[in-house]
Design an enzyme around this catalytic site. Sequence first.
Site, PDB file in Angstrom:
ATOM      1  CB  CYS A  92      -0.934   0.005   1.202  1.00 44.62           C
ATOM      2  SG  CYS A  92      -1.995  -1.443   1.249  1.00 44.62           S
ATOM      3  CB  CYS A 241     -12.549  -1.499   7.075  1.00 44.43           C
ATOM      4  SG  CYS A 241     -12.713  -2.736   8.369  1.00 44.43           S
ATOM      5  CB  SER A 242      -9.487   1.795   3.865  1.00 40.30           C
ATOM      6  OG  SER A 242      -8.754   0.592   3.806  1.00 40.30           O
ATOM      7  CE  LYS A 362     -14.658   3.925   7.230  1.00 44.04           C
ATOM      8  NZ  LYS A 362     -15.221   3.795   5.883  1.00 44.04           N
ATOM      9  CG  HIS A 366      -6.422   1.997   0.779  1.00 43.30           C
ATOM     10  ND1 HIS A 366      -5.290   2.539   0.194  1.00 43.30           N
ATOM     11  CD2 HIS A 366      -5.965   1.025   1.628  1.00 43.30           C
ATOM     12  CE1 HIS A 366      -4.220   1.925   0.668  1.00 43.30           C
ATOM     13  NE2 HIS A 366      -4.589   0.998   1.530  1.00 43.30           N
TER      14      HIS A 366
END
Length: 420
Positions: A92, A241-242, A362, A366
Amino acid sequence: MTKKLSRGVAVVGVGMSKFGAFPEKHSRDLFVEAYQELKQSVQNGFDPKEIEAFYMGNFSSDHFENQAHLAPIVASWVGLSPVASMRIEDACASGGVALRQAVLAIASGQCDVVLVGGLEKMTDLSAARVTDALALAADTMFEVPAGFTFPGFYASMATAYLDQYHADPDALLKVGIKNHENGALNEKAQFGQRISDVMASKKAKAAQKGLPIPEWADEMDFMKDPKANPMIAWPLRLFDCSPVSDGAAAVLLVSEELAQKYTDHPIYIIGAGQASDGALAERDSLSSVPSAAHAAAQAYEMAGLTPDDIDFAEVHDCFTIAEVMATEDLGFFPRGEGWKAAMAGETARDGKHPVNTSGGLKAKGHPVGASGVAQVVEMWKQLNGLAGGRQLTPRPTVGLTHNVGGTGQTCVVHIFERRS
Ligand code: COA
């Protein structure tokens, strides 16, 4: 000895696609959107022939799209061949590391004008296959066979953090509420809804279907409702969570001496740091990310700044706990105090240390390889007063980006400054 770039580097334009789920679009189309917007954003324009190299952050087009060797294909799609094009993979943090490689290419004198891209198209796979693909960024010898997924890793970190600092888990929900609040002001965000908007829309849907209309006293009440905000991996819920996302971002970098040729309002990269670490299982503590602290120390030293000099930051909130830990790793708050700052609103747009004004991973979304580059888009917008309804006032002078790969096996930090 303090490390310095051999010559200065400036951002002269940025662009990004909308983030979200776009089943009808190819990843290349998303990059075209970002690149076209970038072209429009460079005040005095540029000739694509001036671009000497293209660094593109992308984690796993191999698994997500069945397409490897993506950078030259994307470069050709936007008319850049035969420019040197390369894909950078650091999970990421791919986008942030691509940015760093581009900075080094300019600082070394090898290039004067470099395009940085970030791209990921994740939503063509099922959630289960996305989870498996993401898990490849962990240690597949020990961690993945033990059953870990990324929500599971960050849940372990959250559990350790909450236990070590006797922290109130409501702080995590507050981070989610704040980032949705900011994302609602970002037209490029995957989730353009405040939590209060989500509540209203769920009520409207229930009414339409003739179902009992849910009653929530306030946003926190909604966030604690296991039906509305189900547990994903304890203590992390859905809104911690994203999401799984498609999207692209692009940034044009030039050497400092050329910057004014392209725009009257360049932003300068004055600090850069990168560090790495082993798998989560090898760490002494799960309640911080040492690579982030190391990368930040390098960036602060290069910039000659301290955490208190940073007006705002875009941090890697792949899960809400990651934002809380980042605010400590970056030195905005002492160890064990980040959760209190989140509770007290200190990271909100009107707080002492605004964090993730874009909505963060978020709410903005993402698309993993694009996230580190999209953070620079927010730097450009805030520093140049172009952030619309989420614009910080007074207009900030210095901002910081923090982009994490995996559970912190990679972390890259950059510091940006405006001079006009
Ligand atoms: N936050 C808020 N809402 C979310 C969401 C998120 N992260 N992910 C999905 N939703 C919403 C969807 O919009 C949908 O809403 P609707 O019913 O009103 O249309 C609903 O939840 C169900 O969506 P779905 O796509 O079926 O969710 P899912 O259960 O398949 O996936 C997660 C949810 C949390 C498992 C998934 O988003 C995920 O894996 N996130 C983490 C990604 C990750 O690990 N990235 C790398 C970080 S290091």
